[in-house]
Design a protein around this motif. Structure first.
Motif, mmCIF file in Angstrom:
data_model
loop_
_atom_site.group_PDB
_atom_site.id
_atom_site.type_symbol
_atom_site.label_atom_id
_atom_site.label_comp_id
_atom_site.label_asym_id
_atom_site.label_seq_id
_atom_site.Cartn_x
_atom_site.Cartn_y
_atom_site.Cartn_z
ATOM 1 N N ARG A 31 -10.755 7.102 -10.521
ATOM 2 C CA ARG A 31 -10.640 6.128 -9.433
ATOM 3 C C ARG A 31 -9.317 6.376 -8.717
ATOM 4 N N VAL A 32 -9.369 6.696 -7.433
ATOM 5 C CA VAL A 32 -8.168 6.974 -6.649
ATOM 6 C C VAL A 32 -8.014 5.880 -5.601
ATOM 7 N N VAL A 33 -6.876 5.185 -5.640
ATOM 8 C CA VAL A 33 -6.607 4.055 -4.748
ATOM 9 C C VAL A 33 -5.377 4.360 -3.907
ATOM 10 N N PHE A 34 -5.519 4.259 -2.601
ATOM 11 C CA PHE A 34 -4.435 4.577 -1.663
ATOM 12 C C PHE A 34 -3.938 3.298 -0.999
ATOM 13 N N VAL A 35 -2.655 2.973 -1.223
ATOM 14 C CA VAL A 35 -1.990 1.836 -0.586
ATOM 15 C C VAL A 35 -1.025 2.409 0.446
ATOM 16 N N PRO A 36 -1.369 2.417 1.736
ATOM 17 C CA PRO A 36 -0.501 3.052 2.743
ATOM 18 C C PRO A 36 0.883 2.421 2.814
ATOM 19 N N GLY A 37 1.876 3.248 3.171
ATOM 20 C CA GLY A 37 3.235 2.770 3.370
ATOM 21 C C GLY A 37 3.609 2.791 4.826
ATOM 22 N N ASN A 38 4.890 2.674 5.135
ATOM 23 C CA ASN A 38 5.323 2.660 6.532
ATOM 24 C C ASN A 38 5.252 4.043 7.176
ATOM 25 N N HIS A 39 5.440 5.104 6.406
ATOM 26 C CA HIS A 39 5.375 6.445 6.987
ATOM 27 C C HIS A 39 3.947 6.912 7.237
ATOM 28 N N ASP A 40 2.987 6.369 6.489
ATOM 29 C CA ASP A 40 1.579 6.668 6.767
ATOM 30 C C ASP A 40 0.846 5.387 7.189
ATOM 31 N N GLU A 41 1.548 4.585 8.021
ATOM 32 C CA GLU A 41 1.008 3.304 8.452
ATOM 33 C C GLU A 41 -0.255 3.441 9.293
ATOM 34 N N PHE A 42 -0.489 4.640 9.858
ATOM 35 C CA PHE A 42 -1.716 4.841 10.629
ATOM 36 C C PHE A 42 -2.942 4.570 9.766
ATOM 37 N N ALA A 43 -2.833 4.791 8.443
ATOM 38 C CA ALA A 43 -3.959 4.581 7.540
ATOM 39 C C ALA A 43 -4.258 3.100 7.329
ATOM 40 N N ARG A 44 -3.318 2.228 7.705
ATOM 41 C CA ARG A 44 -3.564 0.795 7.554
ATOM 42 C C ARG A 44 -4.657 0.309 8.502
ATOM 43 N N GLY A 45 -4.959 1.118 9.505
ATOM 44 C CA GLY A 45 -6.060 0.782 10.387
ATOM 45 C C GLY A 45 -7.418 1.017 9.751
ATOM 46 N N PHE A 46 -7.434 1.579 8.538
ATOM 47 C CA PHE A 46 -8.696 1.915 7.872
ATOM 48 C C PHE A 46 -8.791 1.267 6.492
ATOM 49 N N ILE A 47 -8.028 0.173 6.307
ATOM 50 C CA ILE A 47 -8.085 -0.564 5.048
ATOM 51 C C ILE A 47 -9.508 -1.105 4.855
ATOM 52 N N GLY A 48 -10.004 -0.951 3.647
ATOM 53 C CA GLY A 48 -11.367 -1.389 3.350
ATOM 54 C C GLY A 48 -12.371 -0.252 3.389
ATOM 55 N N HIS A 49 -11.941 0.903 3.886
ATOM 56 C CA HIS A 49 -12.806 2.076 3.937
ATOM 57 C C HIS A 49 -12.532 2.978 2.734
ATOM 58 N N SER A 50 -13.446 3.904 2.503
ATOM 59 C CA SER A 50 -13.288 4.892 1.446
ATOM 60 C C SER A 50 -13.571 6.258 2.024
ATOM 61 N N PHE A 51 -12.658 7.211 1.812
ATOM 62 C CA PHE A 51 -12.791 8.553 2.345
ATOM 63 C C PHE A 51 -12.764 9.561 1.205
ATOM 64 N N GLY A 52 -13.876 10.259 1.045
ATOM 65 C CA GLY A 52 -13.955 11.237 -0.030
ATOM 66 C C GLY A 52 -13.799 10.616 -1.401
ATOM 67 N N GLY A 53 -14.145 9.340 -1.535
ATOM 68 C CA GLY A 53 -14.008 8.644 -2.807
ATOM 69 C C GLY A 53 -12.660 7.986 -3.008
ATOM 70 N N ILE A 54 -11.743 8.152 -2.047
ATOM 71 C CA ILE A 54 -10.425 7.526 -2.127
ATOM 72 C C ILE A 54 -10.456 6.182 -1.411
ATOM 73 N N GLU A 55 -10.185 5.103 -2.144
ATOM 74 C CA GLU A 55 -10.189 3.756 -1.578
ATOM 75 C C GLU A 55 -8.892 3.501 -0.820
ATOM 76 N N VAL A 56 -8.980 2.934 0.386
ATOM 77 C CA VAL A 56 -7.800 2.571 1.165
ATOM 78 C C VAL A 56 -7.676 1.051 1.145
ATOM 79 N N VAL A 57 -6.580 0.540 0.584
ATOM 80 C CA VAL A 57 -6.383 -0.906 0.447
ATOM 81 C C VAL A 57 -4.983 -1.293 0.902
ATOM 82 N N LYS A 58 -4.811 -2.541 1.296
ATOM 83 C CA LYS A 58 -3.493 -3.034 1.711
ATOM 84 C C LYS A 58 -2.567 -3.156 0.512
ATOM 85 N N GLU A 59 -3.111 -3.672 -0.583
ATOM 86 C CA GLU A 59 -2.404 -3.844 -1.848
ATOM 87 C C GLU A 59 -3.469 -3.988 -2.916
ATOM 88 N N THR A 60 -3.089 -3.925 -4.169
ATOM 89 C CA THR A 60 -4.077 -4.075 -5.229
ATOM 90 C C THR A 60 -3.402 -4.614 -6.479
#
Length: 302
Positions: A117-146
Motif C-alpha cells: 500500500r503506497v500513500v502519497f501526502v503532498p507537501g509544499n514543493h509538490d503542492e500541484f498534487a494537492r489538486g488530485f487528492i482522493g485520486h489513485s495513480f498507478g495504485g498510489i493513493e493521493v491524500v491530504k493527510e492520513t
C-alpha cells in the motif's frame, strides 16, 4: 494506470501548473517501463511501515541512487510518501529529470503493483498534487493527510508539516528566496563531499551542520516540533509523523510521540516501524559500501 494518468493530463491542461503536465508524462512513461531490481531475490529487510519524505526529485541535490538502493533492499506492508517527493518549485525554473529520478518513480509504481500500500501526502514543493487528492495513480493513493495505526495500537497523524511553517504560510516569496539559497548550499555540499569521498571520508551534510549551528534555525526546529505535537494532541492522536524541515527525530513532546523522517537530500534518513511496533530512524551511509545503520541521534519508541 493508463486511463488514470490520461485523466490526470486532461485535468492539468485546464489550469494546473505546467510542471504537473510534465510529471504526468513521466508517470505514464515510467508505468510502461519495467525496472529490474539489482537485488531481486536477494536479502531484504521487511518492515510494517516505511515513511519517506523530502526526496526532491527534479533537483541536482536529490540523492536518488541512495534512495533506490534503500528501496531495493527494504520492503514494507505500507509505504508512506510524506511530501516533497517531487520538487515542483525547482522544476518550474528548469526541467531536470535524469534517469535515476525516473527509476525512483518506476520503483514506487512497482512497489504498489506488487501489493504494498503506497500513500502519497503532498507537501509544499509538490503542492500541484494537492489538486488530485482522493485520486489513485498507478495504485498510489493521493491524500491530504492520513492516520497510521502501529502494531501496538498507537494512532499516528501523518502530515507533511508545511502548514506549521509561518514562512510558507505568510510570505511565500520569502520561502522561494530561501529555497534558492538552500539550493546554493546544497551545491557547495556536493562539491565538498566529492572531495571527502576521494579521501575515503564518509558523507557529511554542510547544510545540516550550518542549520544546527545557527541559533534561529535551532529555535525554529524546536518551535516547529512543539507546534506539530500540540496539534496532534488536540486531534486526539498519540503521535505524529511529518517531514518538511529536513531534520530526522523521534522524541516525546508532552506525551506525544513526535517523528520526523528527515530527507533524501541532506541526511538521507527514513522512519520505519518494525513488525512489533517499534519506531526507528535509519540513516544511509553511501560511502561505506551503501550500508544502513541506526541513526545515532534517534531514540527507539515502542
Amino acid at each position: 494506470m493508463g486511463s488514470a494518468s490520461m485523466g490526470f493530463c486532461a485535468d492539468v491542461e485546464h489550469g494546473q501548473p505546467s510542471v504537473a503536465v510534465n510529471y504526468a508524462q513521466v508517470l505514464q512513461q515510467a508505468s510502461h517501463q519495467p525496472h529490474e531490481d539489482a537485488h531481486e531475490g536477494g536479502e531484504e529487510k521487511h518492515f510494517r511501515a516505511i515513511f519517506i519524505s523530502d526526496v526532491h526529485l527534479g533537483t541536482p541535490g536529490c540523492q536518488a541512487e541512495a534512495l533506490l538502493e534503500f528501496l531495493r533492499t527494504h520492503t514494507s506492508d505500507t509505504l508512506y510518501l510524506v511530501g516533497d517527493i517531487i520538487d515542483g518549485w525547482q522544476l518550474r525554473r528548469r526541467w531536470y529529470w535524469p534517469q535515476a529520478h525516473n527509476d525512483v518513480v518506476q520503483k514506487l509504481l512497482r512497489r504498489a503493483r506488487k501489493g504494498c500500500r503506497v500513500v502519497f501526502v503532498p507537501g509544499n514543493h509538490d503542492e500541484f498534487a494537492r489538486g488530485f487528492i482522493g485520486h489513485s495513480f498507478g495504485g498510489i493513493e493521493v491524500v491530504k493527510e492520513t492516520v497510521h495505526t502501529t502494531a501496538t495500537g498507537q494512532k499516528l497523524w501523518v502530515i507533511h508539516g508545511d502548514h506549521f511553517d509561518g514562512v510558507i504560510q505568510l510570505a511565500k516569496w520569502l520561502a522561494y528566496l530561501g529555497d534558492s539559497m538552500y539550493e546554493f548550499t546544497l551545491k557547495l555540499n556536493r562539491y565538498l563531499n566529492h572531495l571527502r569521498a576521494k579521501f575515503g571520508l564518509p558523507y557529511w551534510s554542510l547544510s545540516a551542520y550550518l542549520k544546527l549551528k545557527v541559533k534561529k534555525a535551532v529555535n525554529f526546529i524546536s518551535d516547529f516540533e512543539v507546534a506539530v505535537a500540540s496539534q496532534a494532541a488536540k486531534h486526539g492522536f498519540q503521535g505524529v509523523v511529518c517531514g518538511h524541515i529536513h531534520h530526522a527525530e523521534i522524541r516525546e513532546i508532552n506525551g506525544i510521540v513526535y517523528c520526523n523522517d528527515g530527507d533524501w537530500v541532506e541526511s538521507l534518513t527514513t522512519l520505519v516501524e518494525h513488525m512489533d511496533g517499534r519506531l526507528e530512524i535509519l540513516s544511509f551511509d553511501e560511502v561505506n559500501q551503501m550500508r544502513l545503520s541506526s541513526h545515532k541521534g534517534a531514540a527507539v519508541v515502542s
